[in-house]
Design a protein around this motif. Sequence first.
Motif, PDB file in Angstrom:
ATOM      1  N   UNK A 116       0.825  -1.206   0.000  1.00  0.00           N
ATOM      2  CA  UNK A 116       0.000   0.000   0.000  1.00  0.00           C
ATOM      3  C   UNK A 116       0.863   1.262   0.000  1.00  0.00           C
ATOM      4  N   UNK A 117       0.235   2.384  -0.262  1.00  0.00           N
ATOM      5  CA  UNK A 117       0.941   3.673  -0.206  1.00  0.00           C
ATOM      6  C   UNK A 117       1.292   4.058   1.229  1.00  0.00           C
ATOM      7  N   UNK A 118       0.550   3.498   2.185  1.00  0.00           N
ATOM      8  CA  UNK A 118       0.808   3.790   3.593  1.00  0.00           C
ATOM      9  C   UNK A 118       2.191   3.299   4.017  1.00  0.00           C
ATOM     10  N   UNK A 119       2.745   2.337   3.298  1.00  0.00           N
ATOM     11  CA  UNK A 119       4.101   1.839   3.513  1.00  0.00           C
ATOM     12  C   UNK A 119       4.291   1.228   4.899  1.00  0.00           C
ATOM     13  N   UNK A 120       3.224   0.677   5.461  1.00  0.00           N
ATOM     14  CA  UNK A 120       3.279   0.022   6.771  1.00  0.00           C
ATOM     15  C   UNK A 120       3.750   0.969   7.867  1.00  0.00           C
ATOM     16  N   UNK A 121       3.376   2.224   7.752  1.00  0.00           N
ATOM     17  CA  UNK A 121       3.799   3.208   8.757  1.00  0.00           C
ATOM     18  C   UNK A 121       3.200   2.920  10.129  1.00  0.00           C
ATOM     19  N   UNK A 122       2.014   2.334  10.182  1.00  0.00           N
ATOM     20  CA  UNK A 122       1.425   1.993  11.480  1.00  0.00           C
ATOM     21  C   UNK A 122       2.247   0.893  12.141  1.00  0.00           C
ATOM     22  N   UNK A 123       2.633  -0.105  11.368  1.00  0.00           N
ATOM     23  CA  UNK A 123       3.465  -1.182  11.914  1.00  0.00           C
ATOM     24  C   UNK A 123       4.812  -0.625  12.370  1.00  0.00           C
ATOM     25  N   UNK A 124       5.392   0.265  11.584  1.00  0.00           N
ATOM     26  CA  UNK A 124       6.667   0.880  11.951  1.00  0.00           C
ATOM     27  C   UNK A 124       6.528   1.605  13.289  1.00  0.00           C
ATOM     28  N   UNK A 125       5.478   2.408  13.432  1.00  0.00           N
ATOM     29  CA  UNK A 125       5.256   3.142  14.686  1.00  0.00           C
ATOM     30  C   UNK A 125       5.107   2.187  15.865  1.00  0.00           C
ATOM     31  N   UNK A 126       4.383   1.084  15.652  1.00  0.00           N
ATOM     32  CA  UNK A 126       4.183   0.128  16.737  1.00  0.00           C
ATOM     33  C   UNK A 126       5.486  -0.586  17.104  1.00  0.00           C
ATOM     34  N   UNK A 127       6.291  -0.935  16.117  1.00  0.00           N
ATOM     35  CA  UNK A 127       7.567  -1.594  16.398  1.00  0.00           C
ATOM     36  C   UNK A 127       8.504  -0.630  17.128  1.00  0.00           C
ATOM     37  N   UNK A 128       8.545   0.615  16.702  1.00  0.00           N
ATOM     38  CA  UNK A 128       9.373   1.616  17.387  1.00  0.00           C
ATOM     39  C   UNK A 128       8.933   1.727  18.848  1.00  0.00           C
ATOM     40  N   UNK A 129       7.618   1.773  19.075  1.00  0.00           N
ATOM     41  CA  UNK A 129       7.092   1.882  20.445  1.00  0.00           C
ATOM     42  C   UNK A 129       7.479   0.667  21.281  1.00  0.00           C
ATOM     43  N   UNK A 130       7.254  -0.536  20.757  1.00  0.00           N
ATOM     44  CA  UNK A 130       7.548  -1.759  21.505  1.00  0.00           C
ATOM     45  C   UNK A 130       9.049  -1.874  21.772  1.00  0.00           C
ATOM     46  N   UNK A 131       9.872  -1.600  20.775  1.00  0.00           N
ATOM     47  CA  UNK A 131      11.326  -1.688  20.960  1.00  0.00           C
ATOM     48  C   UNK A 131      11.794  -0.695  22.019  1.00  0.00           C
ATOM     49  N   UNK A 132      11.240   0.501  21.996  1.00  0.00           N
ATOM     50  CA  UNK A 132      11.603   1.504  23.000  1.00  0.00           C
ATOM     51  C   UNK A 132      11.204   1.082  24.404  1.00  0.00           C
ATOM     52  N   UNK A 133      10.018   0.524  24.551  1.00  0.00           N
ATOM     53  CA  UNK A 133       9.568   0.049  25.856  1.00  0.00           C
ATOM     54  C   UNK A 133      10.455  -1.103  26.325  1.00  0.00           C
TER      55      UNK A 133
END
Length: 185
Positions: A116-133
């Motif tokens: 998609x054009x969204x480029x999995x940005x939601x997944x990226x944001x969630x992975x960044x959040x989980x990795x940071x936690x």
Amino acid sequence: MTRVLALVGSLRDGSVSRQLAETAAAVAAEGVEVTLFEGLAEVPFYNEDIDGEGTPATAAALREAATTADAVLLVTPEYNGTVSAVLKNALDWLSRPYGSGALKGKAVAVVSQSPSRNAAKWALEDVVKVAGIAGAEVVEGGTLSVGETFGKFAGAHAKEHAETAQQIAGVVEALAAATKVLADA
């Protein structure tokens, strides 16, 4: 030598996520080695009852690989608007024991991909959040969303797409540089 462990959030051998991790290995600068972790499919879902003295061998191997790596590259597709279960599970195992897991203080980069054009940005944001936690240090310049992959790669391997290969090289370069900074801190 900077050793980067790549964790791929898709289990399919020919997945675009795997191709992007393979691209990272192919374009890494001299002095940087990117190794894909094989075996995420065998890591059981995180369960505190089996964590400890009886930790499954596959989960222990994942932790050992992350602990001995200088940095971690997380590559994820987007499944139903978020991170894939296999990558989330890997992050859950790596976040334990709480406060001192294998990602604590480790440089991490995140690449997402989607047709998609969204480029999995939601997944990226969630992975960044989980990795940071989990205690990871998501590095500046260490995130990339690759969209419209079906048309962009047109059946070819991702490493053959010059723009994408260059962008992945930049992420790996930022990850290696951050690793050195964190080591000196």
